[in-house]
Design an enzyme around this catalytic site. Structure first.
Site, mmCIF file in Angstrom:
data_model
loop_
_atom_site.group_PDB
_atom_site.id
_atom_site.type_symbol
_atom_site.label_atom_id
_atom_site.label_comp_id
_atom_site.label_asym_id
_atom_site.label_seq_id
_atom_site.Cartn_x
_atom_site.Cartn_y
_atom_site.Cartn_z
ATOM 1 N N ASP A 64 -9.813 14.783 3.063
ATOM 2 C CA ASP A 64 -9.909 15.900 2.113
ATOM 3 C C ASP A 64 -9.832 15.477 0.641
ATOM 4 O O ASP A 64 -10.255 16.209 -0.230
ATOM 5 C CB ASP A 64 -8.807 16.943 2.397
ATOM 6 C CG ASP A 64 -7.406 16.332 2.380
ATOM 7 O OD1 ASP A 64 -7.290 15.117 2.171
ATOM 8 O OD2 ASP A 64 -6.429 17.080 2.584
ATOM 9 N N HIS A 65 -9.264 14.305 0.377
ATOM 10 C CA HIS A 65 -9.053 13.918 -1.021
ATOM 11 C C HIS A 65 -10.282 13.230 -1.628
ATOM 12 O O HIS A 65 -10.798 13.638 -2.650
ATOM 13 C CB HIS A 65 -7.858 12.967 -1.144
ATOM 14 C CG HIS A 65 -6.533 13.652 -1.162
ATOM 15 N ND1 HIS A 65 -6.077 14.426 -0.126
ATOM 16 C CD2 HIS A 65 -5.545 13.676 -2.099
ATOM 17 C CE1 HIS A 65 -4.880 14.901 -0.429
ATOM 18 N NE2 HIS A 65 -4.531 14.457 -1.623
ATOM 19 N N ASP A 119 1.774 12.928 2.179
ATOM 20 C CA ASP A 119 1.354 13.725 1.036
ATOM 21 C C ASP A 119 2.530 14.605 0.641
ATOM 22 O O ASP A 119 3.168 15.215 1.499
ATOM 23 C CB ASP A 119 0.141 14.599 1.387
ATOM 24 C CG ASP A 119 -0.454 15.195 0.137
ATOM 25 O OD1 ASP A 119 -1.442 14.650 -0.372
ATOM 26 O OD2 ASP A 119 0.115 16.199 -0.359
ATOM 27 N N ARG A 379 -0.024 20.944 -10.027
ATOM 28 C CA ARG A 379 0.410 19.907 -10.970
ATOM 29 C C ARG A 379 -0.455 19.933 -12.222
ATOM 30 O O ARG A 379 -1.682 20.018 -12.117
ATOM 31 C CB ARG A 379 0.314 18.521 -10.325
ATOM 32 C CG ARG A 379 1.362 18.358 -9.265
ATOM 33 C CD ARG A 379 1.461 16.957 -8.704
ATOM 34 N NE ARG A 379 2.593 16.954 -7.811
ATOM 35 C CZ ARG A 379 2.641 16.313 -6.637
ATOM 36 N NH1 ARG A 379 1.616 15.580 -6.239
ATOM 37 N NH2 ARG A 379 3.711 16.377 -5.894
ATOM 38 N N SER A 535 3.691 12.782 -6.542
ATOM 39 C CA SER A 535 3.069 12.546 -5.239
ATOM 40 C C SER A 535 3.844 11.586 -4.360
ATOM 41 O O SER A 535 4.819 10.966 -4.784
ATOM 42 C CB SER A 535 1.672 11.976 -5.457
ATOM 43 O OG SER A 535 1.762 10.578 -5.653
ATOM 44 N N ARG A 537 2.264 9.023 -3.004
ATOM 45 C CA ARG A 537 1.416 7.829 -2.891
ATOM 46 C C ARG A 537 2.246 6.549 -2.949
ATOM 47 O O ARG A 537 2.921 6.275 -3.931
ATOM 48 C CB ARG A 537 0.307 7.858 -3.956
ATOM 49 C CG ARG A 537 0.782 7.772 -5.374
ATOM 50 C CD ARG A 537 -0.360 8.025 -6.352
ATOM 51 N NE ARG A 537 -0.783 9.431 -6.303
ATOM 52 C CZ ARG A 537 -1.215 10.131 -7.343
ATOM 53 N NH1 ARG A 537 -1.329 9.563 -8.525
ATOM 54 N NH2 ARG A 537 -1.569 11.391 -7.222
HETATM 55 C C1 MIC Z 1 -1.318 14.755 -5.199
HETATM 56 O O1 MIC Z 1 -1.397 15.963 -5.160
HETATM 57 O O2 MIC Z 1 -0.840 14.124 -6.151
HETATM 58 C C2 MIC Z 1 -1.822 13.962 -3.989
HETATM 59 C C3 MIC Z 1 -3.045 13.284 -4.406
HETATM 60 O O3 MIC Z 1 -2.121 14.843 -2.950
HETATM 61 C C4 MIC Z 1 -0.715 13.006 -3.580
HETATM 62 C C5 MIC Z 1 -1.104 12.058 -2.529
HETATM 63 C C6 MIC Z 1 -1.930 10.906 -3.041
HETATM 64 O O4 MIC Z 1 -1.692 10.439 -4.142
HETATM 65 O O5 MIC Z 1 -2.786 10.461 -2.293
HETATM 66 C C7 MIC Z 1 0.562 13.693 -3.110
HETATM 67 O O6 MIC Z 1 0.826 14.802 -3.490
HETATM 68 O O7 MIC Z 1 1.364 13.077 -2.381
HETATM 69 FE FE1 SF4 Z 2 -4.940 17.817 -2.502
HETATM 70 FE FE2 SF4 Z 2 -2.598 17.002 -3.525
HETATM 71 FE FE3 SF4 Z 2 -4.130 18.766 -4.817
HETATM 72 FE FE4 SF4 Z 2 -2.925 19.508 -2.623
HETATM 73 S S1 SF4 Z 2 -1.957 18.879 -4.507
HETATM 74 S S2 SF4 Z 2 -5.056 19.927 -3.156
HETATM 75 S S3 SF4 Z 2 -3.006 17.662 -1.395
HETATM 76 S S4 SF4 Z 2 -4.637 16.633 -4.368
#
Ligand code: MIC
Ligand code: SF4
Length: 646
Positions: A64-65, A119, A379, A535, A537
């Site tokens: 999905d990312h 995630d 975010r 996140s 990550r």
């Molecule tokens: C995000 O919203 O920052 C992400 C991208 O979903 C991350 C995961 C990632 O960095 O792959 C998260 O929320 O953990």
């Molecule tokens: Fe995707 Fe992270 Fe954004 Fe949710 S917050 S839509 S998991 S990138």
């Protein structure tokens, strides 16, 4: 003494330790999820552990990312993850099926179960009464292999909801209000439990909006009861049989209580650049906008889309505004296509995006220079949109849609009477984009498909006897993982390639950092409060590991990032006296003499000597039995390998 919902689920899953707040506990994990941006590493780690099949009740791998596919890298990752899922016994949610958290809520979540996901927004599942927690990829890999997941037994905060939301005020405004009161670090070490009469008025997708964005509090998780509303949602998803009730005992004991009267809430917005910088739309006043983005795992449910379509119907998006909409799942997209809502959006001029994370993680739709963008996401960290000076405001879908029409931040209560938006009795269910795993007997025939951009896990090292290294970087408070390891369309394709992605480490703060750290060979990072928020990550730990960072010394850590540092074998240290932060400058040579011995002996109070200015700085190195052994071994992968050998 009565139990909270959290305690009920934890005690039913406890495999190590005791439910004493603040101590480390191990819990059995029923379900896991991964997404593709963290998933390739998680499956490389799972493979490195040598466990043939997942041992959970249900593990799902989502794509999905990274769906932009600008080059072969994303597509190679998808193929790799698909092949791992097939071989090792996971369900595989193909690109196009939707955002992991939205789809998991719809199709896989089960009240009372434990879920960890690579995630940070995994707590979305708390909307169904699951204990759902965000974790690093390696922790998820261990859980897939049947290992326990370790957390600090959380404090439990009770958010008591009374009343009912006024027309056009949304679930998003509830979590923005909680953020306003608690701040982005107010939830660290805590689970947020929602109770009270007001709960009954919120549907499961609305509850999920609230638990989803609980991640921004730094909370371990957030959870709602499982009640008649939950049952109705599961029934409409044709999964009624998985329903079980869950509620806190009336005499449950909480560490903190927050009361919110839903009827008193107003439309809110989180202003740049922090999700807790919350104001009412009235306080912000007249704000001309350039862009509106609707979607993300926070606000992309069917109900959200129906409200947006209703507001847009028969109107035109303001000429100065670009409106992008990404429905959260194939189910949602399908249903709005069938009932005409999608047509209303298109007709109004919305730019329809695929069901994926998209702009939320900077995969396209970056705003113009200095552009003001209203987003229904979770975010608004600086630069995350892909435009360095973009100004992102986080709002409800109602506020977003109303504003897209006027060209200004608009209080949706000006829209007049609100019709009743009801969840359907039956959702359109078609799981044809979820591929089932191969039978265990056939797993050897499944070939794991690697691509040229997929590189192995970086080299790890057991903890050094003494760390004697310069400060390669000094940063301030609230450093996010988006600072440490930025995402976006250019960098995300490198998630499977730690040497390459590490060239962008801390690019937002200091573009010279990767080169400098590499040249130094070994180094230490110094930071402020709530370091590593955001996140899950693990790249925010793996890139520093690759660049030779041995320890990170800060005022305080965000939970998942601290765990990821330990998993990567990087020593997490905190100042005993926060004021000592000022005694260290970037470039100073720091020494932690005999650190390995101290960790072995379980000593938590250590001294850092700043050899450049002679300062002696007391620091805390709070490792428990297990995390201590992980550090000594050089990280969780080495630790797990050794444990499996035994
Ligand atoms: C995000 O919203 O920052 C992400 C991208 O979903 C991350 C995961 C990632 O960095 O792959 C998260 O929320 O953990
Ligand atoms: Fe995707 Fe992270 Fe954004 Fe949710 S917050 S839509 S998991 S990138």
């Amino acid at each position: 003494m009565g139990l909270t919902m959290t305690e009920k689920i934890l005690s039913a899953h406890l495999v190590e330790g005791e439910l004493v707040r603040g101590t480390e506990i191990g819990i059995r994990i029923d379900q896991t999820l991964t997404q593709d941006a963290t998933g390739t590493m998680a499956y490389l780690e799972f493979e490195a552990m040598g466990v043939p099949r997942v041992r959970t009740e249900r593990s799902v791998a989502y794509i999905d990312h990274n769906t932009l596919q600008n080059g072969f890298e994303n597509a190679d990752d998808h193929r790799f993850i698909g092949s791992c899922a097939k071989k090792h016994g996971l369900y595989f949610s193909r690109p196009g099926n939707g955002i992991c958290h939205q789809v998991h809520l719809e199709r896989f979540g089960i009240p009372g179960k434990t879920l960890i996901g690579s995630d940070s927004h995994t707590p979305t599942g708390g909307g169904l009464g699951m204990l759902a927690i965000g974790a690093g990829g390696l922790d998820v890999a261990v859980a897939m292999g049947g290992g326990a997941y370790y957390i600090t037994c959380p404090k439990v905060v009770n958010v008591k909801l009374s009343g009912k939301l006024s027309p056009w005020v949304a679930a998003k405004d509830v979590i923005l209000e909680v953020l306003r009161r608690m701040s982005v670090k107010g939830g660290v070490g805590k689970v947020i439990e929602y109770t009270g009469e007001g709960v009954k008025t919120l549907t499961v997708p609305e509850r999920a909006t609230i638990t989803n964005m609980g991640a921004e509090l730094g909370a371990t998780s957030s959870i709602f009861p499982s009640d008649e509303m939950t049952k109705a949602f599961l029934k409409a998803q044709q999964r009624e049989e998985v329903w079980t009730p869950l509620a806190a005992d009336p005499d449950a004991v909480y560490d903190e209580v927050i009361e919110i009267d839903l009827s008193k809430l107003e439309p809110l917005a989180a202003c740049p650049h922090s999700p807790d910088n919350v104001k009412t739309t009235g306080e912000i006043g007249k704000l001309k906008i350039d862009q509106v983005c609707i979607g993300s795992c926070t606000n992309s449910s069917l109900l959200d889309m129906m409200k947006v379509a209703y507001i847009l119907k028969g109107k035109t998006v303001h000429p100065d505004v670009s409106l992008a909409i990404a429905p959260g799942s194939k189910q949602v997209l399908n249903m709005i296509a069938a009932n005409g809502a999608l047509g209303d959006m298109i007709d109004a001029g919305a730019r329809i995006l695929e069901s994926a994370c998209g702009p939320c993680i900077g995969m396209g739709q970056s705003p113009n220079s200095g552009g003001i963008s209203l987003r229904t996401f979770n975010r608004n960290f600086e630069g995350r949109s892909g435009t360095k000076d973009g100004q992102i405001y986080l709002v409800s879908p109602e506020t977003a849609a109303a504003s897209a029409l006027t060209g200004y931040l608009t209080d949706p209560r000006t829209l007049g009477e609100m019709p009743e938006f009801k969840l359907p009795d039956v959702f359109t269910v078609n799981d044809n984009m979820v591929t089932l795993p191969a039978d265990e007997k056939d797993m050897d025939e499944v070939e794991i498909k690697l691509g040229p951009n997929i590189k192995p896990y970086p080299e790890t090292h057991p903890l050094l006897e003494t760390i004697d290294a310069p400060v390669s970087l000094k940063v301030g408070d609230n450093i996010t993982t988006d600072h440490i390891m930025p995402a976006g369309a250019k960098i995300l394709p490198l998630r499977s390639n730690i040497p390459k992605i590490s060239e962008h480490c801390f690019a937002v703060c200091d573009e010279e950092f990767p080169k400098r750290a590499k040249a130094l060979g070994q180094s230490i990072i110094v930071g402020g409060a709530n370091y590593g928020q955001g996140s899950s990550r693990e790249h925010a730990a793996l890139a520093p590991l690759y660049l030779g960072v041995k320890a990170v010394l800060v005022k305080s850590f965000a939970r998942i990032h601290r765990a990821n540092l330990i998993n990567a074998g990087i020593l997490p240290l905190t100042f005993v006296n926060e004021a000592d932060y000022d005694k260290i400058a970037q470039g100073d040579q720091l020494e932690l003499a005999g650190v390995r011995k101290a960790v072995e002996e379980g000593r938590t109070e250590l001294t850092v000597i700043d050899k450049t200015n002679g300062a002696e700085i007391p620091v805390l190195c709070e490792l428990t039995g297990r995390t201590k052994d992980i550090m000594l071994a050089g990280g969780l992968l080495d630790y797990t390998r050794e444990a499996l050998k035994k």
